[in-house]
Every structure is written in structure tokens, then in C-alpha cells.
Scaffold this motif. Structure first.
Motif, short mmCIF file in Angstrom:
data_model
loop_
_atom_site.label_atom_id
_atom_site.label_comp_id
_atom_site.label_asym_id
_atom_site.label_seq_id
_atom_site.Cartn_x
_atom_site.Cartn_y
_atom_site.Cartn_z
N ILE A 72 52.22 29.65 21.00
CA ILE A 72 51.85 30.77 20.15
C ILE A 72 50.33 30.91 20.18
O ILE A 72 49.61 29.92 19.99
CB ILE A 72 52.36 30.54 18.71
N VAL A 73 49.85 32.11 20.49
CA VAL A 73 48.39 32.30 20.59
C VAL A 73 47.91 33.26 19.50
O VAL A 73 48.54 34.29 19.24
CB VAL A 73 47.95 32.80 21.98
N ASN A 74 46.82 32.90 18.86
CA ASN A 74 46.19 33.81 17.91
C ASN A 74 44.66 33.78 17.99
O ASN A 74 43.98 34.30 17.12
CB ASN A 74 46.69 33.56 16.47
N ARG A 75 44.13 33.17 19.06
CA ARG A 75 42.67 33.18 19.26
C ARG A 75 42.33 33.76 20.63
O ARG A 75 43.01 33.47 21.62
CB ARG A 75 42.11 31.77 19.15
N PRO A 76 41.28 34.59 20.69
CA PRO A 76 40.93 35.29 21.94
C PRO A 76 40.80 34.35 23.15
O PRO A 76 41.29 34.67 24.24
CB PRO A 76 39.59 35.95 21.61
N GLU A 77 40.15 33.19 22.97
CA GLU A 77 39.87 32.33 24.13
C GLU A 77 41.15 31.77 24.77
O GLU A 77 41.16 31.41 25.94
CB GLU A 77 38.91 31.20 23.76
N GLU A 78 42.25 31.76 23.97
CA GLU A 78 43.49 31.19 24.50
C GLU A 78 44.12 32.08 25.59
O GLU A 78 44.90 31.61 26.41
CB GLU A 78 44.51 30.99 23.36
N LEU A 79 43.76 33.37 25.58
CA LEU A 79 44.38 34.31 26.52
C LEU A 79 44.00 34.03 27.96
O LEU A 79 44.77 34.25 28.89
CB LEU A 79 43.98 35.75 26.18
N LYS A 80 42.78 33.52 28.15
CA LYS A 80 42.24 33.39 29.52
C LYS A 80 43.06 32.41 30.37
O LYS A 80 43.19 32.60 31.58
CB LYS A 80 40.78 32.92 29.44
N LYS A 81 43.62 31.40 29.73
CA LYS A 81 44.32 30.34 30.49
C LYS A 81 45.76 30.72 30.86
O LYS A 81 46.42 29.98 31.56
CB LYS A 81 44.38 29.06 29.64
N LEU A 82 46.22 31.87 30.34
CA LEU A 82 47.65 32.16 30.47
C LEU A 82 48.04 32.80 31.79
O LEU A 82 47.25 33.51 32.41
CB LEU A 82 48.08 33.10 29.34
N ASP A 83 49.26 32.55 32.22
CA ASP A 83 49.83 33.21 33.40
C ASP A 83 50.64 34.44 33.01
O ASP A 83 50.96 35.27 33.86
CB ASP A 83 50.72 32.23 34.16
N GLY A 84 51.04 34.52 31.76
CA GLY A 84 51.81 35.66 31.29
C GLY A 84 51.80 35.68 29.77
O GLY A 84 51.60 34.64 29.14
N LEU A 85 52.01 36.86 29.23
CA LEU A 85 51.88 37.00 27.77
C LEU A 85 53.06 37.79 27.21
O LEU A 85 53.45 38.82 27.76
CB LEU A 85 50.56 37.73 27.48
N PHE A 86 53.63 37.27 26.12
CA PHE A 86 54.68 37.98 25.40
C PHE A 86 54.10 38.57 24.12
O PHE A 86 53.38 37.88 23.40
CB PHE A 86 55.82 37.03 25.01
N LEU A 87 54.43 39.83 23.87
CA LEU A 87 54.06 40.46 22.62
C LEU A 87 55.38 40.65 21.86
O LEU A 87 56.16 41.54 22.18
CB LEU A 87 53.38 41.80 22.93
N PRO A 88 55.67 39.76 20.92
CA PRO A 88 56.99 39.77 20.30
C PRO A 88 57.06 40.84 19.23
O PRO A 88 56.07 41.52 18.97
CB PRO A 88 57.08 38.39 19.66
N GLY A 89 58.19 40.95 18.59
CA GLY A 89 58.15 41.95 17.57
C GLY A 89 59.29 42.02 16.60
O GLY A 89 60.38 42.41 16.94
N VAL A 90 59.00 41.63 15.38
CA VAL A 90 59.76 42.16 14.25
C VAL A 90 58.72 42.55 13.22
O VAL A 90 57.61 42.04 13.24
CB VAL A 90 60.77 41.15 13.65
N GLY A 91 59.09 43.46 12.32
CA GLY A 91 58.15 43.88 11.30
C GLY A 91 57.70 45.31 11.53
O GLY A 91 58.36 46.06 12.25
N ALA A 92 56.59 45.67 10.91
CA ALA A 92 56.13 47.05 10.94
C ALA A 92 54.96 47.21 11.89
O ALA A 92 54.18 46.29 12.12
CB ALA A 92 55.74 47.49 9.53
N PHE A 93 54.83 48.43 12.46
CA PHE A 93 53.80 48.74 13.43
C PHE A 93 52.40 48.47 12.89
O PHE A 93 51.59 47.78 13.50
CB PHE A 93 53.92 50.22 13.83
N LYS A 94 52.13 49.01 11.69
CA LYS A 94 50.79 48.90 11.14
C LYS A 94 50.40 47.43 10.90
O LYS A 94 49.30 47.00 11.25
CB LYS A 94 50.69 49.67 9.82
#
Lengths: 206, 256
Positions: free
Chosen positions: A30-52
Motif C-alpha cells: 500500500i503506497v501513500n507517499r510520493p517517493e514510493e511510486l518511483k520504485k514500482l513496476d505497476g500501480l493499482f488505483l483501487p476503489g470503493v467510496g466516493a469520487f470527491k
């Protein structure tokens, strides 16, 4: 071993998604910090809840710019359900809110005819309209079923970005969208039995 | 005619570590272990699974969590869990440990604002309002605490209220028909179906595929089943094949 990220969008119940990755031996964090994105090979944007609230969480965690940079590098992104809707330009769920704008289009409420229930909750067959290069959806055959749970749908400006659709309440609704390395599915692969799990396998083999 | 696909949803009522089943929610018989039964139903082609902890409300306990996690590891389907949910924290704990939706009855009867709070926190799609209905002369009364306690609420107006407050689905159980194999309370279902636009999951009294077809023809596409599955009168495979043969829409699970 390749490593995959699951973006934390606040309200998300990430258990089922994390469980399915674990069952498939996919290393997901689970990623929630910008620097964590750089090391990834792929990213999931999951979703339940509201758009806003999803957009607000990404904003609050200073993730908006980093996600755009991540996509510009050409690495794959898969949005699921609300995560797919966040890929679009704007949504009309409880007001009017800007999205990530990776794929041009609007998120609108389902208005179903003939007393079809809304939200659409249950299994629907996805009609595949086209195949795209480097897509995790190329192995979906006919006679499929995937689990949907949504009250809003993605209305795309460019229909050639719609890879698959369902027929619900008298209309065609986008079920799978793809533009370049950005992909989305309105259904939940992690709740869609073996056919859903196969999409994750194909995503990590891109 | 084009319709949504019928969902067949095994409902597992749980008391301590066992699945139990009674008649009109009394005289409970032990059926088996929840983690084994849910896997069996998953392999037979269930579309979702519902767990209800039948005594959690009564004693304010919540020991479902280990069981939910253990079960969620073995099924690749949505899992709805209810029993003893009183607060946002209770719901969050279940959702973080393997539940995809939560079903709630007593908690919202005592505090109807909880529905709205749950819907805001987790999205309407995660919130299933469970309504247990008992027939009066010409209406139905809402019961809580697994059919043990009257609430004085009218089922029709309560159905409308839970949707207005943000529930994404209603699980409607007829206490009078529950566990009887005497058929669903079609009159109750017809009444509620006409008042709500969200998906209705109906439960109580299902005998056979004819009942399911009649419900689908009324516009009800989600059927929770316990007795006839638990006591091997039929299985989900067989139900689905019969539905297909009758040209009804339903998912046939594939193992590839």
C-alpha cells in the motif's frame, strides 16, 4: 521480484485486493507517499467510496503530481471501480469534481430503464469491443462474468478508448477502458473469481 | 426480456464457531463449520456469501473477525458480514479483515443515523440494511436481535428510510417463512420491491427454482438461501443449471 503498489485513497477497503495479490504471489504494498511510486513496476488505483473523497485523499497526500509523473514514464496503471472513474476528467457524483484526466470523459449517474436496480450490484458479461497493445484485458473471452458494484459510469469522449462494455438497464456502460499505459475496469477483478484474478496476472506480465 | 443476472447467495447463520439453522429463527440445528461450508458453496458456483453472527447482537460480542479472515482467504467472491455491528469502528474492523460489505440490523434500528455515517465512511455499496419482517394483520413489523425483539417500526416505511439514509442494498428476511421451506412471503416482497430502487436480496422460505424464477419475474434478482443448501435438498450448481434451462440469466462459474 517485481513490485506493485496499491494507492491508498482513504476510504478504500483494500483487504480483498491485497489478498488476491498475495494469492497470486504478486508483491503488492500500500503506497501513500510520493517517493514510493518511483520504485514500482505497476500501480493499482483501487476503489470503493466516493469520487470527491478519493481525489481529496490523493491531494492531501501530495500524490497528484507524482501519479502524473509515474504515468508519463510509461509504467502501467490499473484503476478499479472508483479507481477507474478517477482516471477521467471530471465527475458529477455529489457535485462537480475534477479527476486525474488521464482519459478524457465524464463520470455520470446510471439512469436505468425498466426498473433495473441502481446501484448495479452483481455479475455482468463484458462484451469486448477491441484489443489494445500492452493491455491486461487481451485474454478475456466471451461467456465471461465479472462482479460490478456501482451507481455511476464512465462516459468517454473518445469511444475508441472503450475496450469492453456491459448492457445495463437499456444502455451500454463502459466496463473496461484503456489509453496507452492507463487502464481501468469498472468491475472488481479481486471479487470476480478466477477470471478476475487472471487480469491481475496479465497486468503484472505486461 | 433482458434482465440482470440472478445472484444465488448462500446465507450462513453463525453461532460461536458453527453454522446453525433454525425454523423461524428458533430451534437451531448445527449444520457445519462456516469456513468449510463457504468454500463448498464457492466451488459450487455461489455468486456471493453472507455471514450473519446470530448471537453477536444479543450479547454485544464480536468474535467474527478471525472467521471472516480465514474464509476470505479461500473464496474469490464478495463476502458480506453482519451481526453485532454497533459503530463505525465495528464496521471498519470487519471491512479491514476480509468483509466486502457489512449487513446491519439491530445497530441501525437503535440508531438510524448510523446508516448515513457508514455510507459516508465506506460508501453506500458497502452498506446492506438487513430488515427482518414479521407479518401482522395487514402489514409487517421490523424485528431486531435476530427475530427476538419487536421494534414497532413498519417494514415498508423503514425500507424507504434506510435507502434515504444511504444503504446500498436491502437484505429482506421473512421471519415467518425463515427455515420453513414453505416458500417466500411474496406479498411482503412485492410490497417492498415497489418502494425501493436499490437491489433487494430476499431471504426466507425458498423451496426450489420455481420460487427463484417467480422472484426474478417480480424484479428481484438476489436470492439468499440457507435451508435447502445446508440440508442438501439441492446445490448451487443444480439451481444454476435449472435456471439456465429455463432461460433465466445467471452466472455459470468457470474454473479456468
Amino acid at each position: 521480484m517485481r513490485s506493485y503498489g496499491v494507492l491508498d485513497i482513504g476510504s478504500g477497503n483494500l483487504y480483498s485486493l491485497m489478498r488476491s495479490l498475495k494469492q497470486l504471489d504478486i508483491r503488492g504494498t500500500i503506497v501513500n507517499r510520493p517517493e514510493e511510486l518511483k520504485k514500482l513496476d505497476g500501480l493499482f488505483l483501487p476503489g470503493v467510496g466516493a469520487f470527491k473523497s478519493g481525489m481529496d485523499t490523493l491531494n492531501k497526500n501530495h500524490m497528484l503530481e507524482p501519479i502524473i509523473e509515474y504515468v508519463q514514464v510509461g509504467k502501467p496503471l490499473l484503476g478499479i471501480c472508483l479507481g477507474m472513474q478517477l482516471l477521467l476528467s471530471e465527475s458529477f457524483e455529489f457535485g462537480n469534481h475534477k479527476g486525474l484526466n488521464f482519459i478524457k470523459g465524464k463520470v455520470k449517474p446510471i439512469i436505468a430503464k425498466d426498473k433495473w436496480p441502481v446501484p448495479n450490484i452483481g455479475w455482468c458479461e463484458v462484451k469486448i469491443l477491441r484489443k489494445k497493445n500492452n493491455s491486461p484485458f487481451n485474454n478475456i473471452t466471451c461467456n465471461n462474468d465479472f462482479y460490478f458494484i456501482h451507481s455511476y459510469f464512465c462516459d468517454l469522449d473518445d469511444h475508441t478508448n472503450i475496450v469492453g462494455e456491459i448492457r445495463y438497464g437499456g444502455q451500454n456502460l463502459a466496463a473496461i477502458i484503456s489509453e496507452g499505459n492507463v487502464h481501468g475496469c469498472q468491475f472488481h477483478p479481486e471479487l470476480s473469481d478466477n477470471l478476475g484474478f487472471k487480469i491481475f496476472e496479465d497486468f503484472v506480465n505486461l | 426480456m433482458d434482465t440482470p443476472k440472478i445472484r444465488i447467495i448462500p446465507k450462513l447463520e453463525i453461532k460461536s464457531s458453527n453454522v446453525i439453522k433454525g425454523i423461524r429463527m428458533e430451534g437451531l440445528r448445527v449444520v457445519g463449520k462456516p469456513e468449510l461450508l463457504s468454500e463448498k458453496y464457492y466451488l459450487e458456483g455461489a455468486d456471493e456469501i453472507i455471514f450473519i453472527d446470530t448471537v453477536a447482537s444479543l450479547y454485544g460480542r464480536n468474535h467474527l473477525i478471525d472467521l471472516v479472515t480465514k474464509t476470505a482467504e479461500n473464496i474469490k467472491l464478495p463476502l458480506c458480514v453482519g451481526g453485532g455491528i454497533r459503530s463505525l469502528d465495528d464496521a471498519k474492523t470487519l471491512l479491514r479483515n476480509g468483509a466486502d460489505k457489512i449487513s446491519i440490523n439491530t445497530g441501525i434500528c437503535n440508531n438510524s443515523k448510523l446508516i448515513t455515517n457508514l455510507a459516508h465512511a465506506f460508501g453506500s455499496q458497502s452498506v446492506v440494511a438487513s430488515i427482518q419482517a414479521k407479518k401482522l394483520k395487514d402489514s409487517w413489523e421490523v424485528y431486531c436481535n435476530n427475530g427476538r425483539e419487536k421494534t414497532g417500526k413498519d417494514v415498508c416505511s423503514w425500507s424507504v428510510e434506510v435507502i434515504e439514509r444511504g444503504a446500498g442494498e436491502i437484505l429482506l428476511t421473512s421471519i415467518d417463512q425463515d427455515g420453513t421451506k414453505l416458500g417466500p412471503d411474496f406479498e411482503l416482497i412485492e410490497n417492498i420491491k415497489n418502494k425501493v430502487s436499490v437491489p433487494l436480496i430476499v431471504s426466507g422460505g425458498i423451496r426450489n427454482v420455481d420460487d427463484i424464477i417467480q422472484l426474478a419475474n417480480m424484479g428481484v434478482y438476489a436470492i439468499a438461501i440457507a435451508n435447502i443448501l445446508h440440508f442438501d435438498f439441492t446445490n448451487i450448481d443444480e439451481i444454476k443449471l435449472q435456471l439456465k434451462n429455463m432461460n433465466m440469466k445467471t452466472r455459470i462459474a468457470r474454473n479456468n
